[in-house]
Design a protein around this motif. Structure first.
Motif, PDB file in Angstrom:
ATOM      1  N   GLN A   1       0.847  -1.187   0.000  1.00 39.80           N
ATOM      2  CA  GLN A   1       0.000   0.000   0.000  1.00 39.80           C
ATOM      3  C   GLN A   1       0.882   1.235   0.000  1.00 39.80           C
ATOM      4  O   GLN A   1       1.825   1.345   0.768  1.00 39.80           O
ATOM      5  CB  GLN A   1      -0.916   0.009   1.228  1.00 39.80           C
ATOM      6  CG  GLN A   1      -1.947   1.101   1.245  1.00 39.80           C
ATOM      7  CD  GLN A   1      -3.175   0.755   0.416  1.00 39.80           C
ATOM      8  OE1 GLN A   1      -3.297  -0.373  -0.057  1.00 39.80           O
ATOM      9  NE2 GLN A   1      -4.061   1.702   0.253  1.00 39.80           N
ATOM     10  N   VAL A   2       0.584   2.163  -0.895  1.00 37.55           N
ATOM     11  CA  VAL A   2       1.316   3.418  -0.972  1.00 37.55           C
ATOM     12  C   VAL A   2       0.305   4.559  -0.939  1.00 37.55           C
ATOM     13  O   VAL A   2      -0.667   4.558  -1.698  1.00 37.55           O
ATOM     14  CB  VAL A   2       2.160   3.507  -2.255  1.00 37.55           C
ATOM     15  CG1 VAL A   2       2.847   4.867  -2.351  1.00 37.55           C
ATOM     16  CG2 VAL A   2       3.188   2.387  -2.298  1.00 37.55           C
ATOM     17  N   GLN A   3       0.521   5.510  -0.068  1.00 41.08           N
ATOM     18  CA  GLN A   3      -0.304   6.712  -0.019  1.00 41.08           C
ATOM     19  C   GLN A   3       0.517   7.900  -0.492  1.00 41.08           C
ATOM     20  O   GLN A   3       1.686   8.042  -0.116  1.00 41.08           O
ATOM     21  CB  GLN A   3      -0.839   6.945   1.389  1.00 41.08           C
ATOM     22  CG  GLN A   3      -1.812   5.860   1.844  1.00 41.08           C
ATOM     23  CD  GLN A   3      -2.391   6.118   3.215  1.00 41.08           C
ATOM     24  OE1 GLN A   3      -1.718   6.694   4.066  1.00 41.08           O
ATOM     25  NE2 GLN A   3      -3.632   5.705   3.424  1.00 41.08           N
TER      26      GLN A   3
ATOM     27  N   SER B   1       3.995   7.397   1.495  1.00 38.35           N
ATOM     28  CA  SER B   1       4.117   6.536   2.674  1.00 38.35           C
ATOM     29  C   SER B   1       4.071   5.095   2.200  1.00 38.35           C
ATOM     30  O   SER B   1       3.473   4.783   1.184  1.00 38.35           O
ATOM     31  CB  SER B   1       2.992   6.806   3.674  1.00 38.35           C
ATOM     32  OG  SER B   1       1.739   6.491   3.096  1.00 38.35           O
ATOM     33  N   GLY B   2       4.714   4.234   2.963  1.00 34.74           N
ATOM     34  CA  GLY B   2       4.739   2.835   2.555  1.00 34.74           C
ATOM     35  C   GLY B   2       6.160   2.375   2.329  1.00 34.74           C
ATOM     36  O   GLY B   2       6.970   3.068   1.728  1.00 34.74           O
TER      37      GLY B   2
ATOM     38  N   THR C   1       7.332   0.147   0.444  1.00 35.62           N
ATOM     39  CA  THR C   1       7.700  -0.330  -0.884  1.00 35.62           C
ATOM     40  C   THR C   1       7.774   0.783  -1.918  1.00 35.62           C
ATOM     41  O   THR C   1       7.811   0.520  -3.105  1.00 35.62           O
ATOM     42  CB  THR C   1       6.694  -1.388  -1.357  1.00 35.62           C
ATOM     43  OG1 THR C   1       5.385  -0.798  -1.401  1.00 35.62           O
ATOM     44  CG2 THR C   1       6.702  -2.584  -0.445  1.00 35.62           C
TER      45      THR C   1
ATOM     46  N   TYR D   1       8.454   1.335  -7.010  1.00 34.32           N
ATOM     47  CA  TYR D   1       7.498   1.817  -7.989  1.00 34.32           C
ATOM     48  C   TYR D   1       8.092   2.867  -8.921  1.00 34.32           C
ATOM     49  O   TYR D   1       8.864   3.733  -8.492  1.00 34.32           O
ATOM     50  CB  TYR D   1       6.284   2.432  -7.294  1.00 34.32           C
ATOM     51  CG  TYR D   1       5.394   1.425  -6.608  1.00 34.32           C
ATOM     52  CD1 TYR D   1       5.646   1.040  -5.297  1.00 34.32           C
ATOM     53  CD2 TYR D   1       4.320   0.867  -7.274  1.00 34.32           C
ATOM     54  CE1 TYR D   1       4.829   0.117  -4.664  1.00 34.32           C
ATOM     55  CE2 TYR D   1       3.494  -0.053  -6.654  1.00 34.32           C
ATOM     56  CZ  TYR D   1       3.757  -0.434  -5.343  1.00 34.32           C
ATOM     57  OH  TYR D   1       2.949  -1.346  -4.722  1.00 34.32           O
TER      58      TYR D   1
ATOM     59  N   THR E   1      -1.301   2.287 -10.023  1.00 35.53           N
ATOM     60  CA  THR E   1      -2.085   1.658  -8.968  1.00 35.53           C
ATOM     61  C   THR E   1      -2.520   2.651  -7.895  1.00 35.53           C
ATOM     62  O   THR E   1      -3.638   2.553  -7.393  1.00 35.53           O
ATOM     63  CB  THR E   1      -1.267   0.542  -8.305  1.00 35.53           C
ATOM     64  OG1 THR E   1      -0.820  -0.383  -9.293  1.00 35.53           O
ATOM     65  CG2 THR E   1      -2.076  -0.206  -7.254  1.00 35.53           C
ATOM     66  N   TYR E   2      -1.627   3.560  -7.542  1.00 43.73           N
ATOM     67  CA  TYR E   2      -1.906   4.501  -6.447  1.00 43.73           C
ATOM     68  C   TYR E   2      -1.843   5.932  -6.974  1.00 43.73           C
ATOM     69  O   TYR E   2      -0.981   6.265  -7.788  1.00 43.73           O
ATOM     70  CB  TYR E   2      -0.892   4.310  -5.321  1.00 43.73           C
ATOM     71  CG  TYR E   2      -0.872   2.917  -4.756  1.00 43.73           C
ATOM     72  CD1 TYR E   2       0.168   2.039  -5.046  1.00 43.73           C
ATOM     73  CD2 TYR E   2      -1.911   2.465  -3.949  1.00 43.73           C
ATOM     74  CE1 TYR E   2       0.177   0.759  -4.534  1.00 43.73           C
ATOM     75  CE2 TYR E   2      -1.907   1.180  -3.435  1.00 43.73           C
ATOM     76  CZ  TYR E   2      -0.867   0.329  -3.733  1.00 43.73           C
ATOM     77  OH  TYR E   2      -0.860  -0.956  -3.238  1.00 43.73           O
TER      78      TYR E   2
END
Length: 123
Positions: free
Chosen positions: A1-3, A25-26, A28, A32, A111-112
């Motif tokens: 999950q990335v915000q 945030s996140g 990973t 990306y 994705t985000y």
């Protein structure tokens, strides 16, 4: 999950510069490809530029090539869009986004998404 949270937008005169930031945030984040898109009222969201996960490769839409520069700092979980020689047609809401694929230029590659930051360029 990335915000993702964008900042740095504002009002600028034609020919001026702005630097957009995107805080992620996140754990990973560094995996990306990070991209920037923009959307003007009544228009579709369009690709602006993107930067690979290592920051070694960046590519841009023709309309901004030579004026905009993507960069990232994985240690700070941040990505940036330096915008120079701004034009009124650059006016839009700018979004940063994260993609797990290579060379993503389409919205569905991502994705985000952040919530966007408004950039207005006056003539």
């Amino acid at each position: 999950q990335v915000q993702l949270v964008e900042s740095g937008g504002g009002l600028v005169q034609a020919g001026g510069s702005l630097r957009l930031s995107c805080a992620a945030s996140g754990r990973t984040f560094s995996r990306y490809t990070m991209g920037w898109f923009r959307q003007a009222p009544g228009k579709e969201r369009e690709f602006v530029g993107a930067i690979s996960w290592r920051g070694s490769i960046a590519y841009y839409a023709g309309s901004v090539q030579g004026r905009f520069t993507c960069s990232r700092d994985n240690a700070k979980n941040a990505v940036y869009l330096q915008m120079n020689s701004l034009k009124p047609e650059d006016t839009a809401t700018y979004y940063c986004a994260a993609s797990p694929v290579e060379r993503p230029t389409l919205t569905y590659d991502y994705t985000y998404w952040g919530q966007g930051t408004q950039v207005t360029v006056s003539s």
